[in-house]
Design a protein around this motif. Structure first.
Motif: not given
Length: 107
Positions: A47-53, A66-73, A96-105
């Motif tokens: 959870g410390t790294m994300i890639k986006y394309l 890459r997160a310097q500390s902690g992890s990505y929500p 790295r803030s809270i991400v309110p997600c709703k599942e969508k098709k």
């Protein structure tokens, strides 16, 4: 980035995968077209790294953060699913803030 669809790819993804590996996930596991201009976000096991394309019309842009500390929500969901979030939620995710997600098709 205005007007882009942002898809979180649930589960964990190996950060050793390069452009072709991530494109394979988008095409064959998610059944999406990587050329639709959407932004696809992947997270590693710890959870410390994300890639986006994304496809910008002329080529693919691949970024890593890459997160310097902690992890990505990350939303709890099974691997192979995608969740659509807003561009604002993506900016929150990168910070790295809270991400309110709703599942969508997908379309």
């Amino acid at each position: 980035m205005r007007g882009k669809r942002v898809w979180l790819v649930c589960g964990v993804t190996s950060m050793y995968l390069g452009l072709d590996g991530l494109l394979g996930i988008i095409r064959y596991q998610l059944n999406h077209s990587p050329y639709d201009g959407s932004l696809y976000v992947f997270r590693d096991f710890s959870g410390t790294m994300i890639k986006y394309l994304e496809w910008d019309g002329a080529g693919f842009c691949l970024s890593k953060r890459r997160a310097q500390s902690g992890s990505y929500p990350w939303p709890p969901a099974e691997a192979g699913k995608v969740l659509e979030i807003t561009e604002k939620e993506f900016e929150y995710l990168k910070s790295r803030s809270i991400v309110p997600c709703k599942e969508k098709k997908p379309r």
